[in-house]
Design an enzyme around this catalytic site. Structure first.
Site, PDB file in Angstrom:
ATOM      1  N   CYS A 114       0.812  -1.223   0.000  1.00 57.08           N
ATOM      2  CA  CYS A 114       0.000   0.000   0.000  1.00 57.08           C
ATOM      3  C   CYS A 114       0.842   1.267   0.000  1.00 57.08           C
ATOM      4  O   CYS A 114       0.354   2.335  -0.385  1.00 57.08           O
ATOM      5  CB  CYS A 114      -0.945   0.003   1.196  1.00 57.08           C
ATOM      6  SG  CYS A 114      -2.138  -1.353   1.162  1.00 57.08           S
ATOM      7  N   HIS A 251      -3.330   7.569   1.696  1.00 51.09           N
ATOM      8  CA  HIS A 251      -3.705   6.218   1.269  1.00 51.09           C
ATOM      9  C   HIS A 251      -5.117   5.958   1.770  1.00 51.09           C
ATOM     10  O   HIS A 251      -5.429   6.165   2.946  1.00 51.09           O
ATOM     11  CB  HIS A 251      -2.727   5.203   1.850  1.00 51.09           C
ATOM     12  CG  HIS A 251      -3.167   3.784   1.693  1.00 51.09           C
ATOM     13  ND1 HIS A 251      -3.648   3.277   0.508  1.00 51.09           N
ATOM     14  CD2 HIS A 251      -3.217   2.763   2.598  1.00 51.09           C
ATOM     15  CE1 HIS A 251      -3.965   2.004   0.669  1.00 51.09           C
ATOM     16  NE2 HIS A 251      -3.705   1.670   1.930  1.00 51.09           N
ATOM     17  N   ASN A 281      -9.986   0.104  -0.447  1.00 47.25           N
ATOM     18  CA  ASN A 281      -8.532   0.147  -0.387  1.00 47.25           C
ATOM     19  C   ASN A 281      -7.980  -0.454  -1.675  1.00 47.25           C
ATOM     20  O   ASN A 281      -8.058  -1.663  -1.885  1.00 47.25           O
ATOM     21  CB  ASN A 281      -8.043  -0.641   0.826  1.00 47.25           C
ATOM     22  CG  ASN A 281      -6.535  -0.595   1.010  1.00 47.25           C
ATOM     23  OD1 ASN A 281      -5.797  -0.236   0.104  1.00 47.25           O
ATOM     24  ND2 ASN A 281      -6.074  -0.984   2.184  1.00 47.25           N
TER      25      ASN A 281
END
Length: 324
Positions: A114, A251, A281
């Site tokens: 990520c 993020h 996500n």
């Protein structure tokens, strides 16, 4: 005079299929309300059968090049952040290079889960500042739906697929914080925390792709502290603070993490670009997706000071300060 890596264009691509939270109620012990309350996620995009990470990346790259008004053959380097490549090799980046019709320069992938786009953006900045490249295409692209355990409600409701891209170009700046472009970067990793977030497969482990495994509560605690710290550190390198920030572009993992990080940075949520509700996500794709959407919404404007930060498996985390 100082060379800066300036954003010239941005673009994104999302798969056509949209999965609303309610769909999970058919197969899991969960509800739309439960997912929204704990994550802020309402829906996510999922790649079609046969739709690959490189295909998403190519479409995002084409959008960013069009936005920049720069043809593919003027790109010197392509850096793709992904943890879900089409193949063990070749890299997704070389497949993007072919897909956009470029026969010049070089291309490679970066894998920091990520945090991948932050690492890729820092890499691209280094290429430009050092004079190794004048124009770099930086992409985050993922098909995390391929590594989900669809029986695990703690993970499968969180992730989505997509891609986002930036075109960076070398430009002369004064060296002051008023320059456009990347102003500061801050990167970290700590391999002691591997068990908190990982995939239980791989070429040299069992030859299988495996499924994502996560200790959600532990990741949450690390994320809030580490994201705020890295953002403060990056800002501190150029003598700035949260008060100077026009937008945090984080993020997009979880609304609670985003909110807690913004609070620690003393930045109101009105100055945070949010897309987690619509995308979930998307790992390395989430920041460039949010940058592209933020620009399209009219939130991000030329001259705005942005802080973008992320944390992912490894653990790996970091931040970038840039002026749009």
């Amino acid at each position: 005079m100082k060379i800066r890596a300036v954003v010239r264009g941005v673009g994104h691509y999302l798969p056509e299929r949209v999965v609303e939270n309610a769909e999970f109620e058919k197969s899991l012990e969960t509800t739309d309300e439960w997912i929204r309350a704990r994550t802020g996620i309402e829906r996510r995009h999922v790649a079609a059968e046969g739709e690959t990470t490189s295909q998403l990346a190519i479409k995002a790259a084409q959008a960013a090049l069009a936005d920049a008004g720069i043809p593919a053959n003027r790109i010197d380097a392509i850096v793709v952040a992904t943890s879900t490549p089409d193949f063990t090799f070749p890299s997704v980046a070389t497949m993007v290079q072919a897909g956009i019709g470029s026969t010049t320069g070089f291309a490679y992938d970066v894998q920091a889960v990520c945090a991948g786009f932050i690492f890729a953006l820092a890499n691209a900045n280094g290429l430009i500042v050092s004079g190794q490249a004048e124009r770099v295409l930086v992409i985050g692209a993922e098909t995390f739906s391929r590594i989900m355990d669809w029986t695990d409600r703690g993970t499968c409701v969180l992730f989505g697929d997509g891609a986002g891209a930036l075109v960076l170009e070398a430009a002369e700046g004064s060296g002051a914080n008023t320059d456009r472009g990347v102003l500061a970067t801050d990167l970290h990793s700590d391999g002691r925390y591997r068990e908190l977030l990982y995939v239980d497969g791989g070429v040299s482990t069992n030859g299988l792709a495996g499924h994502l495994r996560m200790q959600g509560n532990a990741v949450f605690k690390h994320a809030v502290v580490k994201l705020a710290e890295t953002a403060h550190t990056a800002l501190g390198k150029i003598g700035m603070s949260g008060e100077d920030v026009d937008w945090i572009v984080p993020h997009q993992a979880n609304l609670r993490i985003i909110s807690a990080t913004a609070e620690r940075m003393q930045v109101p949520m009105e100055r945070v670009v949010l897309t987690v509700q619509d995308h979930g996500n998307t790992s390395a794709a989430s920041i460039p997706l949010a940058l592209s959407v933020g620009k399209a919404r009219g939130q991000i404007k030329t001259g705005d000071l942005l802080v973008t930060e992320a944390i992912g498996g490894g653990l790996a985390w970091g931040s970038v300060v840039l002026r749009w």
